[in-house]
Design a protein around this motif. Structure first.
Motif, PDB file in Angstrom:
ATOM      1  N   ALA A  25      -1.493  -2.105 -12.937  1.00  0.00           N
ATOM      2  CA  ALA A  25      -0.244  -1.519 -12.448  1.00  0.00           C
ATOM      3  C   ALA A  25       0.516  -2.544 -11.605  1.00  0.00           C
ATOM      4  N   GLN A  27       1.801  -2.130  -8.762  1.00  0.00           N
ATOM      5  CA  GLN A  27       1.341  -2.068  -7.377  1.00  0.00           C
ATOM      6  C   GLN A  27       0.130  -2.962  -7.146  1.00  0.00           C
ATOM      7  N   GLU A  28      -0.754  -3.004  -8.103  1.00  0.00           N
ATOM      8  CA  GLU A  28      -1.938  -3.854  -7.984  1.00  0.00           C
ATOM      9  C   GLU A  28      -1.550  -5.337  -7.955  1.00  0.00           C
ATOM     10  N   VAL A  30       1.378  -6.657  -6.929  1.00  0.00           N
ATOM     11  CA  VAL A  30       2.032  -7.006  -5.659  1.00  0.00           C
ATOM     12  C   VAL A  30       1.028  -7.000  -4.509  1.00  0.00           C
ATOM     13  N   ASP A  31       0.053  -6.082  -4.552  1.00  0.00           N
ATOM     14  CA  ASP A  31      -0.987  -6.077  -3.516  1.00  0.00           C
ATOM     15  C   ASP A  31      -1.777  -7.388  -3.540  1.00  0.00           C
ATOM     16  N   THR A  36       5.890  -7.329  -1.611  1.00  0.00           N
ATOM     17  CA  THR A  36       6.334  -5.964  -1.872  1.00  0.00           C
ATOM     18  C   THR A  36       6.847  -5.841  -3.307  1.00  0.00           C
ATOM     19  N   LYS A  37       6.980  -4.591  -3.760  1.00  0.00           N
ATOM     20  CA  LYS A  37       7.560  -4.374  -5.090  1.00  0.00           C
ATOM     21  C   LYS A  37       8.985  -4.911  -5.137  1.00  0.00           C
ATOM     22  N   LYS A  47       7.051  -5.822 -15.414  1.00  0.00           N
ATOM     23  CA  LYS A  47       5.724  -6.376 -15.683  1.00  0.00           C
ATOM     24  C   LYS A  47       5.761  -7.185 -16.979  1.00  0.00           C
TER      25      LYS A  47
END
Length: 189
Positions: A25, A27-28, A30-31, A36-37, A47
């Protein structure tokens, strides 16, 4: 410290290579990149754009090197050997990028998939032109079409993902030399 786009590409490459493109994902990504997104979307629209850039950067680098070697001095057999070694070495040294492409290119949207295939086709055509040059000069056997030779060689490179491990007994340069030696041996008249 790496730039934000470099961090995003690095994180996406590792995650896509380890888990698969479809299982990661945004989010994964960017983490793992520590951004940040919003930062991601500032540099990449999606993506899919990250996936295209992962392989695109490798292909651009390989194409530049191919052009430099192919256009350089020396007999065609030496230039083809050097190009063959280079594409194996750069693929192995950037193995996660190559692996991501081999596994996930068909998941790109049609327009991006076409653009990437066109870039790759240009690479293959330039490689093939070296085979043709050698055939025309009588240095390489001419009874096997140059297209078939190029497809055969690149098929072996695409298969690296099935067996190559960084902990193996051969260095990238050694593998490249063996592949190039086999290619040139198959082309001798």
């Amino acid at each position: 410290m790496a730039s934000v786009p470099e961090r995003l590409i690095g994180a996406a490459t590792r995650l896509f290579a380890d888990k698969g493109y479809d299982r990661v994902a945004v989010q994964e990504i960017v983490d793992h990149a520590g951004v940040t997104k919003g930062a991601m979307y500032h540099y990449f629209g999606s993506k899919d754009d990250l996936l295209q850039e992962i392989y695109g950067s490798l292909l651009r680098m390989q194409t530049e090197r191919l052009e430099e070697i192919a256009s350089g001095p020396g007999p065609v057999a030496e230039r083809l050997h050097a190009v063959a070694v280079d594409v194996v070495v750069t693929t192995v040294e950037n193995f996660d990028q190559a692996k991501v492409y081999f596994r996930s290119a068909d998941q790109l949207p049609e327009q991006q998939r076409r653009a990437t295939r066109a870039e790759r086709r240009r690479y293959h055509e330039r490689f093939r032109s070296l085979v043709e040059e050698g055939q025309e000069a009588g240095v390489f056997r001419a009874d096997v079409p140059a297209d078939l030779t190029a497809h055969y060689f690149f098929g072996t490179i695409h298969h690296l993902g099935a067996w190559y491990h960084t902990t193996g007994p051969l260095t990238p340069k050694q593998i490249g030399r063996h592949y190039a030696d086999l290619l040139l041996a198959s082309l001798r008249p």
